[in-house]
Every structure is written in structure tokens, then in C-alpha cells.
Design a protein around this motif. Sequence first.
Motif, short mmCIF file in Angstrom:
data_model
loop_
_atom_site.label_atom_id
_atom_site.label_comp_id
_atom_site.label_asym_id
_atom_site.label_seq_id
_atom_site.Cartn_x
_atom_site.Cartn_y
_atom_site.Cartn_z
N ALA A 104 0.81 13.83 6.09
CA ALA A 104 1.44 12.84 6.96
C ALA A 104 2.74 12.37 6.31
CB ALA A 104 0.49 11.66 7.18
N GLU A 105 3.57 11.69 7.09
CA GLU A 105 4.80 11.14 6.53
C GLU A 105 4.52 9.94 5.64
OE1 GLU A 105 7.75 10.26 9.45
OE2 GLU A 105 7.77 12.28 10.30
N ALA A 106 3.53 9.13 6.03
CA ALA A 106 3.23 7.91 5.29
C ALA A 106 1.78 7.51 5.57
CB ALA A 106 4.17 6.78 5.70
N ALA A 107 1.25 6.59 4.76
CA ALA A 107 -0.13 6.15 4.95
C ALA A 107 -0.33 4.80 4.29
CB ALA A 107 -1.10 7.17 4.36
N SER A 254 -15.73 -0.99 3.51
CA SER A 254 -14.79 -1.87 4.22
C SER A 254 -13.37 -1.33 4.21
CB SER A 254 -14.80 -3.26 3.58
OG SER A 254 -14.60 -3.17 2.17
N ALA A 255 -13.19 -0.06 3.85
CA ALA A 255 -11.84 0.52 3.80
C ALA A 255 -11.68 1.61 4.86
CB ALA A 255 -11.56 1.11 2.41
N GLY A 256 -10.43 1.80 5.26
CA GLY A 256 -10.07 2.86 6.19
C GLY A 256 -8.67 3.33 5.88
N ILE A 257 -8.19 4.28 6.65
CA ILE A 257 -6.84 4.82 6.43
C ILE A 257 -6.08 4.85 7.74
CG2 ILE A 257 -5.51 6.88 5.77
CD1 ILE A 257 -7.83 7.61 3.88
N LEU A 258 -4.85 4.38 7.70
CA LEU A 258 -3.88 4.54 8.79
C LEU A 258 -2.78 5.43 8.26
CD1 LEU A 258 -2.69 3.80 11.61
CD2 LEU A 258 -1.56 1.87 10.48
N MET A 259 -2.52 6.54 8.94
CA MET A 259 -1.47 7.45 8.49
C MET A 259 -0.67 7.95 9.68
SD MET A 259 -3.98 10.56 7.28
CE MET A 259 -5.49 10.90 8.14
N GLY A 260 0.53 8.44 9.40
CA GLY A 260 1.36 8.94 10.48
C GLY A 260 2.84 8.83 10.18
#
Length: 409
Positions: A104-107, A254-260
Motif C-alpha cells: 500500500a502507499e501508506a498505513a 483491540s488493534a486493526g489496520i487502515l491502509m491505502g
Amino acid sequence: MKRRDLIKYLSVAPIAGAAISTGMPFVAEAAEAATAAPAKAKRNVIKELGLRTFINAAGTYTTMTASLMHDEVIDTINESSKHFVMINEVQDKVGEKIAAMCKAEAAMVTAGCWSALVLGTAGVLTRMDRKKVALLPNISTFEKTEVITQKAHNVGYVHALTNTGIVPVEIETVEELERAITSKTAMMWFLNSSAPMGNIQHAEWVAIAKKHNIPTLIDMAADVPPVENLWKYNELGFDLVCVSGGKAMAGPQSAGILMGKKDLIAAARLSAPPSGGNIGRGMKVNKEEVLGMYVALEKYINQDHDQEWKMWEAQVATITDALKKVNGVTAEVTVPPIANHTPKITVSWDQTKVKATPAAIQKRLQEGSPSIETMGGLDNIDITVFMLKKGEEKIVAKRLQEELSRVAV
């Protein structure tokens, strides 16, 4: 020097001086060992509170605290807890690593997949406009306020998006989608677990969005394995991808990832902690969770996934072989097409031959020792080996065989 004389000497001489003057470096160590407090027993808070622990033969459900973290993740959490660092710097560095691993470009690391959905949508709505960030969820003055989704995808998880103030717009066909796109359309949302129920699949969804220059967000919370899904949807062209961290990857629950896309991740971080005056201030992810999530992701990507699948197959065989010994019982093994893509055993039986309901057997498993959690309970019992520790498949097999045999005629 005799032992009696040594003890007498230690009682009056400075420890350091004794070690140097006698030429015996062990003296200081002996003194320290003699005065050291006995090791304190570790506190077992789960036992102290009388909490029930169980074998998880159900899967990565939040209500069952999903997965168990690996030792490497726990070590990272423990070590990082001893130091102060700037949380934005942690997100910067970890975000770069996650983006590289997932193509991905960023996360960024978020407070679960739900938080990733909220923050991703917020970033699309506000971009880098801090005045808009402060207004959310009041978007009455915004030009773009609608998010298009397929009717089959418009289920409970849409509440993450509506937290930002958006209005969901339901469609079912490509023709309806084209008509629904207006100047008010802010984003198009795809719920991956509902993909088989929708009429428009990933590639076509993204293509239509790109034709109209509309950002796309996909929720793939529980959609690893396979590991390739961690970069599949980035490569397909989705602008934002959200995933849970505490399921297959065995990161902090309690963690997750947002990427894009880089610009959208930067915008999403304006609505995230540690910044204030925004809708995401309460979605804190501490440094330990951010770093733990990074280590969990790295471990998951680099593990031997073929070997893991073979292990699951062997565990499944242990359970199904035991069930074959009970007259009237059948065990069907399937793999869900998308979410929770691991082997599932559906256990059912002829109740004229096995005189108990699935719910009754399920309750017996829960109340036994050790307690075992399964899913189903209406017409059958569903078992997964996804979260079983080594050797627990034998316990599950034995207990199932015992409970079913007990009521078999």
C-alpha cells in the motif's frame, strides 16, 4: 577462609571492599544471593476473579476474545511498555513498514477494524481540512455526504460509517449504481464478507468508482487467511482497506489496520488520536498495541502457511475420525469462500439415534472440564480448529465422542 569466618567477615565489611581486598569476586554475588527476596509467585488474575477459560473450537469471535497473541508480540508489548516514545513517531515508522509489507502507499494502526472504517470514512470526507475535521459528524454543510453500498452489504457494520454523519445509499445493480452517483457521493463502500450476496464484484465496483473519480473503501475484517488478501485489494485498486488485527494475525484484539492511498491515510490521521477536537479521539491505540500489531503482521506474513493448513487438516481428521465412531452422526468439512477462510466441521445427527439436541450437547461441552466453546446449536454444531492450541483437537474429539455416545441408542 572458613565458612564461619566468611559469614562473620561479611557482616562487618563493605561488600565491594570485601570483593576487591580478598581477591574473591564471588563474595559480592554470594552476599546478594543471601539477601535476595524469594521469587514472588505470579498473580493469576483470571483465576482470582473466577473467570471461565475454555478451548476455543468456535473461531475468532470478538465475544470470545478472538485469537491469542504469540510470544513475540507479548515480548514486544512488555519491552515497549518500559519506554516513553512519541505516539505519532511510532505510527509513522510502523505505518511505513506495514505499507511496504501490504503493498500500500501508506498505513496506520487503528483501534480495531471498526475504528479503521470510521477514520477512513472521516479522511475521505474532510481530506486535510481541519475545519471539517472539527465539524464531524455534523456534515450538513458538506457537499459530499453520501456513501453508496450494495443492499446485501448494508448490514450492521455500516454503523461505523454513519458515525461520521454520512447517509448510506443502497443499490443492487450496475444500472442503479450509475444512477445513484451524484455530486453528493463521497465514497463507495464494499463489505467483503457479503461479496457472494452482492451483484457487483470487486473489480467492477472499483472500475465504476474510478470512472467517476470516487474513493472506494473495503472492509475485509476477517478475510485472512489467505495471506495474499493483505495486499490483494490494494492491488485491485481500492483506495482504503480495513482489516482486524486480532484475528488470524494474532495481534492485539483491540488493534486493526487502515491502509491505502497516502493522502487519505494522512487525512484519516487528522481524526485519530493523539489529535483532539475530532470524532476519533477516543479510539486510542497505545504504543504497545501499535508495535505489537506490527510484529504480529510481520510474523503472520512470513510464517509457513502451507504447513499451517496441513496442521489444520490433521486436526480436522482427528475430530472427524472420532465422530465416525458414533452411530447416526455425520461430520461435513467445508471452507467458507471469504471470511474465516479455514476448515469448518459441521456436526449433525439423527436425533432418533442420538437423543439430544445440538444445543444440549453444546451446553454440555461448555459446562465440562475443560470447557469447550463451539458455534451453532440449532440444527448442528460448528467447530473450527483455527484457534486450537497444539493437542487440543484430541480433547475436543474425545469430549464430542463421549457426549454423543452418552445419548446414542
